[in-house]
Design an enzyme around this catalytic site. Sequence first.
Site, PDB file in Angstrom:
ATOM      1  N   LYS A  88      21.135  25.188  17.920  1.00 41.28           N
ATOM      2  CA  LYS A  88      20.846  23.854  17.380  1.00 41.28           C
ATOM      3  C   LYS A  88      21.191  23.908  15.889  1.00 41.28           C
ATOM      4  O   LYS A  88      20.331  24.063  15.034  1.00 41.28           O
ATOM      5  CB  LYS A  88      19.366  23.534  17.631  1.00 41.28           C
ATOM      6  CG  LYS A  88      19.073  22.067  17.750  1.00 41.28           C
ATOM      7  CD  LYS A  88      17.682  21.840  18.307  1.00 41.28           C
ATOM      8  CE  LYS A  88      17.183  20.447  18.032  1.00 41.28           C
ATOM      9  NZ  LYS A  88      17.988  19.350  18.543  1.00 41.28           N
TER      10      LYS A  88
HETATM   11  N1  PPE Z   1      21.078  17.955  23.641  1.00 44.49           N
HETATM   12  C1  PPE Z   1      21.141  17.717  22.300  1.00 44.49           C
HETATM   13  C2  PPE Z   1      22.470  17.579  21.672  1.00 44.49           C
HETATM   14  C3  PPE Z   1      19.961  17.588  21.573  1.00 44.49           C
HETATM   15  O1  PPE Z   1      20.035  17.357  20.270  1.00 44.49           O
HETATM   16  C4  PPE Z   1      18.714  17.689  22.226  1.00 44.49           C
HETATM   17  C5  PPE Z   1      17.452  17.523  21.454  1.00 44.49           C
HETATM   18  C6  PPE Z   1      18.700  17.956  23.617  1.00 44.49           C
HETATM   19  C7  PPE Z   1      19.900  18.081  24.279  1.00 44.49           C
HETATM   20  C8  PPE Z   1      17.421  18.140  24.381  1.00 44.49           C
HETATM   21  O2  PPE Z   1      16.778  19.336  24.032  1.00 44.49           O
HETATM   22  P1  PPE Z   1      15.191  19.512  24.131  1.00 44.49           P
HETATM   23  O3  PPE Z   1      14.602  18.710  23.021  1.00 44.49           O
HETATM   24  O4  PPE Z   1      14.986  20.972  23.967  1.00 44.49           O
HETATM   25  O5  PPE Z   1      14.777  19.017  25.466  1.00 44.49           O
HETATM   26  N2  PPE Z   1      17.528  16.591  20.377  1.00 44.49           N
HETATM   27  C9  PPE Z   1      16.548  16.577  19.320  1.00 44.49           C
HETATM   28  C10 PPE Z   1      17.048  15.723  18.185  1.00 44.49           C
HETATM   29  C11 PPE Z   1      16.455  14.381  17.949  1.00 44.49           C
HETATM   30  C12 PPE Z   1      16.830  13.814  16.584  1.00 44.49           C
HETATM   31  O6  PPE Z   1      17.349  12.706  16.532  1.00 44.49           O
HETATM   32  O7  PPE Z   1      16.557  14.453  15.573  1.00 44.49           O
HETATM   33  C13 PPE Z   1      15.162  16.245  19.865  1.00 44.49           C
HETATM   34  O8  PPE Z   1      15.033  15.623  20.919  1.00 44.49           O
HETATM   35  O9  PPE Z   1      14.196  16.665  19.233  1.00 44.49           O
END
Ligand code: PPE
Length: 304
Positions: free
Chosen positions: A158
Site C-alpha cells: 500500500k
Molecule cells: N484495493 C485498493 C486499491 C485499496 O486502496 C483498498 C483499501 C482495498 C483494495 C481494500 O483493502 P482493505 O481495506 O484491506 O479491505 N483502500 C483504503 C483507502 C481509502 C482512502 O480513500 O483513503 C481503505 O479502504 O482504507
Amino acid sequence: MIREKKIWLDGKLVDWDEANVHILTHTLHYGMGVFEGIRCYKSDDGRSAIFRLREHTRRLFDSAHISQMEIPFTQDEINEATASILKENDLSEGYIRPLVFIGDGAMGLHPGKNKIRVAIAGWTWGAYLGDDGLENGIRTKISSFARNYVNAGMTKAKIVGNYVNSTLAKREVVAAGYDEALLLDTDGYLSEGSGENIFIVRDGEIKTTPNTSILKGITRDSIIEIARDNGLKVTEERFTRDELYIADECFLTGTAAEITPVREVDDRAIGTGKPGPVTKKLQKIFFDTVKGRDKTYERWLNYV
Ligand code: PPE
C-alpha cells in the site's frame, strides 16, 4: 474538514495543528511511503473494537519491507500506538491512518539515509461512498486508466505513489457523473476499484479477482471466509468486463467502503439494479461482526 485532537508522530503525541513536516520531506516529492486504513466500530455493548488491527499492522510492515523502508518501531509498538489514537481523540469509532514516510535530508530519487518516520492519525469517517450507496448501491464506470502493472508498481504494497493511478481513475469517472471507478489490469481483465476489491455473484456463486494486480484486501479476505462459512462457493479467478455486465450481483469491499453494493456498471444495470440477496446477506454478517453482535469472528476484534 477533518480535524481531531492529537496525532502520534515518531513515538510522541502532538497537537493536531502541530503535526507538520518539512517541505523537503522525501515522500512528498517522490511518493515512496506506505500506509494503512483501519476502522474501529462501537459495539452494541458500548465498547470500541478495532477491526483486524494485527493484520493491518502486518500489511504495513510488509509494504515497508517491499519498499525497503525499515520502520523504527516493532509491530507491537505500532499496534499499541494505533489503539491509543482513539482514546487520545475521544473517538469511540472512526478511521485510523498509519503512515510511514521518508523524512527530509537528501534529495534525489535515492533517499540515502533520510529518517524513516511514522505518523498515526484518526478521525470520524462515515460511509465512504455515501449512506445511500451503502444501502442502495452505487453507479460505477470502468476507467480508461489501467491498474498499475505488476512489475511497474508493487501492488501488494500500500504505497503512497500507487494512489496516483487510483486518483486519475476516480477523478475521470466522478467528472463523468459516476460514483466509483473500476480498473482493468494490463491484460484487460477486471482488477479492482480505485480503493476497493471487487466481487461478482452469478447463480449464487461468488467470484473475486485473484491476487495479482490487486491490493490484497483485509475486508476481501474477511468476506471470502464469511461466504465460505455460510456455504457459498467463492473462486478467485480473473473475469472480463462483459462477465461483470451479466452478473446477478456485484459489490466492492474495503476498509473505507465496507461492503458497498454496485447497481450499475458502464450504464448497464447489474441484475435487478438493486442490491441482491447474497450481497445483503454478507453485508449483514459483516456489520454484525464488526459491531460485536455476531461472535463467530470475535477473534477479528481488538477491543480498546
Ligand atoms: N484495493 C485498493 C486499491 C485499496 O486502496 C483498498 C483499501 C482495498 C483494495 C481494500 O483493502 P482493505 O481495506 O484491506 O479491505 N483502500 C483504503 C483507502 C481509502 C482512502 O480513500 O483513503 C481503505 O479502504 O482504507
